[in-house]
Scaffold this active site. Sequence first.
Site, PDB file in Angstrom:
ATOM      1  N   LYS A  19     -10.146   1.356  -1.780  1.00  0.00           N
ATOM      2  CA  LYS A  19      -9.003   0.824  -2.549  1.00  0.00           C
ATOM      3  C   LYS A  19      -8.724  -0.623  -2.169  1.00  0.00           C
ATOM      4  CE  LYS A  19      -4.425   2.148  -2.011  1.00  0.00           C
ATOM      5  NZ  LYS A  19      -3.613   0.931  -1.859  1.00  0.00           N
ATOM      6  N   HIS A  38     -12.181  -6.360  -4.146  1.00  0.00           N
ATOM      7  CA  HIS A  38     -11.759  -7.616  -4.797  1.00  0.00           C
ATOM      8  C   HIS A  38     -11.831  -8.833  -3.858  1.00  0.00           C
ATOM      9  CE1 HIS A  38      -7.266  -6.625  -3.671  1.00  0.00           C
ATOM     10  NE2 HIS A  38      -7.987  -6.913  -2.622  1.00  0.00           N
ATOM     11  N   SER A  51       0.803  -1.207   0.000  1.00  0.00           N
ATOM     12  CA  SER A  51       0.000   0.000   0.000  1.00  0.00           C
ATOM     13  C   SER A  51       0.845   1.270   0.000  1.00  0.00           C
ATOM     14  CB  SER A  51      -0.907  -0.028   1.222  1.00  0.00           C
ATOM     15  OG  SER A  51      -2.023   0.734   0.988  1.00  0.00           O
TER      16      SER A  51
END
Length: 341
Positions: free
Chosen positions: A248, A252, A160
């Site tokens: 972010k 998924h 990140s």
Amino acid sequence: MTTLSLDFGTRKEMVSLLQGAWRARAIHVAVELGIPDLLGERDQTVAELAETTGAHEPTLARLLRALASFGVFQRLDDGRTYASTPLSEVLQTKPGCAESADARFMAAPWHWAAWGQLLHSVRTGESAFEVANNGVSFWELTSSDPDAKERFNAAMSSVSEEESAEVARVYDFSRFPRIVDVAGGLGSLLGAILAAHPGVHGTLLERDEIIPLAERLLGAAGVAGRYELVAGDFFDKVPEQADLYLIKRALHDWDGDDIVRILSRIRDAMRPDSTLLVLEGVIDEDSDEEDLFRGLLLTVLCGGQDRTERDYRELIERAGLQVRRTIPVSGSLRILEATRA
Ligand SMILES: C[S@@+](CC[C@H](N)C(=O)[O-])C[C@H]1O[C@@H](n2cnc3c(N)ncnc32)[C@H](O)[C@@H]1O
């Protein structure tokens, strides 16, 4: 009787691929024993390494020799002393060394065990994690087990940090006085945005157990007084009335219906003029081996999956939002900018 027509090279290549799991496991074990760090200090004999790590010396010697055969460590001429190599250096626990954090994440028994149940995922489309770990989900384990939590968070934050600086560079966040980062992890993206834009105030929504870690990172980012941390569940409620919402690499992890539920909660919180940025890695025809395997990892660990940009657009639209434009960041990471439909 048919004879095998394939040449020796092809068969040898397949044996090497089949042994790929063994190679990976050998690297994990070396990392668990801290050997890349020990050899980073100085060259050492197997006896010294066995003494420091508490390993069985003859077996450690065989492990190191096998690893040195493909460039992880170098076996010196005396046959019993080992040295670092460029490949072992990237496994040292240094700040910014994403591979060492990744290696510790992959080395955990629960992670390795989950890949062992890949067949279950391929048969059902479900996570393999629960099957491999006595019914405990990835999210339950990384909430309740301190070691699992530490390994996951370290792997997440090392990726990140690099990405956050890049996102803060490509998108103009100064236009949005109030930003909410939904599932903002340890806060590296919010920290990078607030540090670059003194007029912006940020809120980070995360699972309860992540909040103290985010407090630590944001507390050290020099942005005091301009952020708040909210413990909560993005399936339940998202802080309201911000100018900009971010999410972010958190969609998924879920299946399509769950993604629509999460996006709908964000939509509920948005004003008619708020903006949402969905930041996700997307797959396309050019996706490489690393991206494709990371996509499988999402299914193995938590039943998520990699998606194309078009898949994300459809899910965003199903949640009553519309995509205005897409902005590439780096690698496969895209920003899908959306508003309420
Ligand atoms: C892959 S990480 C991404 C974190 C961060 N956005 C980043 O890019 O580094 C997914 C995040 O979703 C968070 N998460 C999972 N379930 C959640 C929930 N029900 N509510 C809020 N956050 C959740 C996890 O704690 C984790 O930090």
